[in-house]
Design an enzyme around this catalytic site. Sequence first.
Site, short mmCIF file in Angstrom:
data_model
loop_
_atom_site.label_atom_id
_atom_site.label_comp_id
_atom_site.label_asym_id
_atom_site.label_seq_id
_atom_site.Cartn_x
_atom_site.Cartn_y
_atom_site.Cartn_z
N HIS A 19 -7.07 0.93 -6.54
CA HIS A 19 -7.24 0.10 -5.46
C HIS A 19 -8.04 -1.08 -5.93
CE1 HIS A 19 -7.58 -1.43 -1.68
NE2 HIS A 19 -8.54 -0.82 -1.03
N ASP A 51 -17.17 7.03 -1.38
CA ASP A 51 -15.93 6.97 -0.92
C ASP A 51 -15.53 8.39 -0.07
OD1 ASP A 51 -13.48 6.13 0.08
OD2 ASP A 51 -12.41 6.28 -1.76
N ARG A 62 -13.33 -8.93 0.92
CA ARG A 62 -11.94 -8.55 1.07
C ARG A 62 -11.39 -9.95 1.28
NH1 ARG A 62 -10.14 -3.42 0.78
NH2 ARG A 62 -8.32 -4.26 0.66
N CYS A 71 -16.54 1.50 0.39
CA CYS A 71 -15.36 0.55 0.47
C CYS A 71 -14.93 0.59 1.78
CB CYS A 71 -14.35 1.12 -0.46
SG CYS A 71 -13.72 2.77 -0.19
N GLN A 83 -10.04 -3.91 -3.87
CA GLN A 83 -11.17 -3.45 -3.67
C GLN A 83 -12.40 -3.70 -4.48
OE1 GLN A 83 -12.12 -1.98 -0.35
NE2 GLN A 83 -14.14 -2.72 -1.04
N ARG A 89 0.85 -1.10 -0.05
CA ARG A 89 -0.07 -0.07 0.13
C ARG A 89 0.94 1.25 0.12
NH1 ARG A 89 -5.25 1.08 3.47
NH2 ARG A 89 -6.13 0.08 1.71
N1 NVA Z 1 -9.78 6.75 -1.55
C1 NVA Z 1 -9.60 6.19 -0.11
C2 NVA Z 1 -9.67 4.71 -0.20
C3 NVA Z 1 -9.58 3.97 1.27
C4 NVA Z 1 -9.78 2.39 1.22
C5 NVA Z 1 -8.21 6.56 0.49
O1 NVA Z 1 -7.23 6.20 -0.73
O2 NVA Z 1 -7.90 7.04 1.38
N1 CP Z 2 -11.22 -0.26 1.94
C1 CP Z 2 -9.92 -0.41 2.45
O1 CP Z 2 -9.05 -0.70 1.64
O2 CP Z 2 -9.95 -0.22 3.74
P1 CP Z 2 -8.62 -0.07 4.57
O3 CP Z 2 -7.88 1.40 4.28
O4 CP Z 2 -9.04 -0.19 6.09
O5 CP Z 2 -7.56 -1.16 4.11
#
Ligand code: NVA
Ligand code: CP
Length: 322
Positions: free
Chosen positions: A135, A230, A297, A269, A138, A108
């Site tokens: 992502h 989101d 997930r 998500c 997801q 990540r």
């Molecule tokens: N768009 C959000 C998704 C979190 C799972 C982020 O990148 O923070």
């Molecule tokens: N939806 C998602 O990726 O959640 P986290 O940021 O908790 O991993």
Amino acid sequence: MTHSLYGRNLLSLFDLSDAELHDLLESAAELKQRQQRRIPHRVLDGYSLAMIFEKPSTRTRVGFEVAMTQLGGHAVYLSPRDTQLGRGETVADTARVLSRMCDGIMARVFEHSTLEELAAVSTVPVINGLSDLLHPVQALADLLTMREHFGSLKGLTVAYVGDSNNISNSWLEAAPRFGVNFRLGTPASCGVERAVLQPALEAAQRAGTTITITDDPYAAVAGADVLYTDVWTSMGQQEDPAHLAALAPFQINAALVAAAAPSAQVMHCLPMHRGEEISAEIAEGSNNLIFDQAENRLHMHKAILAALLGGVALTRSVRRAA
Ligand code: NVA
Ligand code: CP
């Protein structure tokens, strides 16, 4: 038979063929059933997954770690604070070392280019656990969730309303590959990533599906089967009052849900911010698939890990590696 995904990377859904994407959904459904029936599926016995997290996570971390445990393997959590990455060791050197010790790397990252750097030197599969751009895991879990609820995906219409971001980008990539029509309702000031939009439009043309982009939230959701949203400020972004004000009309609330199909389901998500992108009333309502998405997930991660790390074929639809 070895899975055609054996040894491959998953940075974007465009890394996979239509058949491989569909196979991951089938495999995840199969693994979910095995887990629910307590049928052992330790297909990655003795395997290890390195998990690099430059940003926080609940679902991705727990989902991949538990997935490895249930498959008989092990996951190693690595935050920049605790590794030499935080003290200047290069991404490339890190990838070389992890490739010598682990069977896969899930990362990540802030910048998508970090994933590309990892993938360029890693000799084990690299899986995108969220970047600023995409992502993909997801979106795959979301599709599994929708298929469970609606029975099939072909012809459904998903309206994503809110910030144009990594989730909407992965949905642009995913929708046409599964015969789903996709509407993106976002303020003009948010824009849409052209590098994602162009191939998505081409895929939609091939598939005979539609992609619609509008700055009218009601036009986006009219008659839609799914309303998806989101957070308005993604990880790594600064909260910007002008951005939040532009997004205010895009909140998923009772008025917006009333404009969708009567059977419409709300999706998110997670994590969600009640009162911002979603009203508390809708977040607590019954017409949503939000926590099914979160659970799925885990099952989707297992399907991805089994195929990429182990080359394990769980369904009859799988093809032999080239
Ligand atoms: N768009 C959000 C998704 C979190 C799972 C982020 O990148 O923070
Ligand atoms: N939806 C998602 O990726 O959640 P986290 O940021 O908790 O991993």
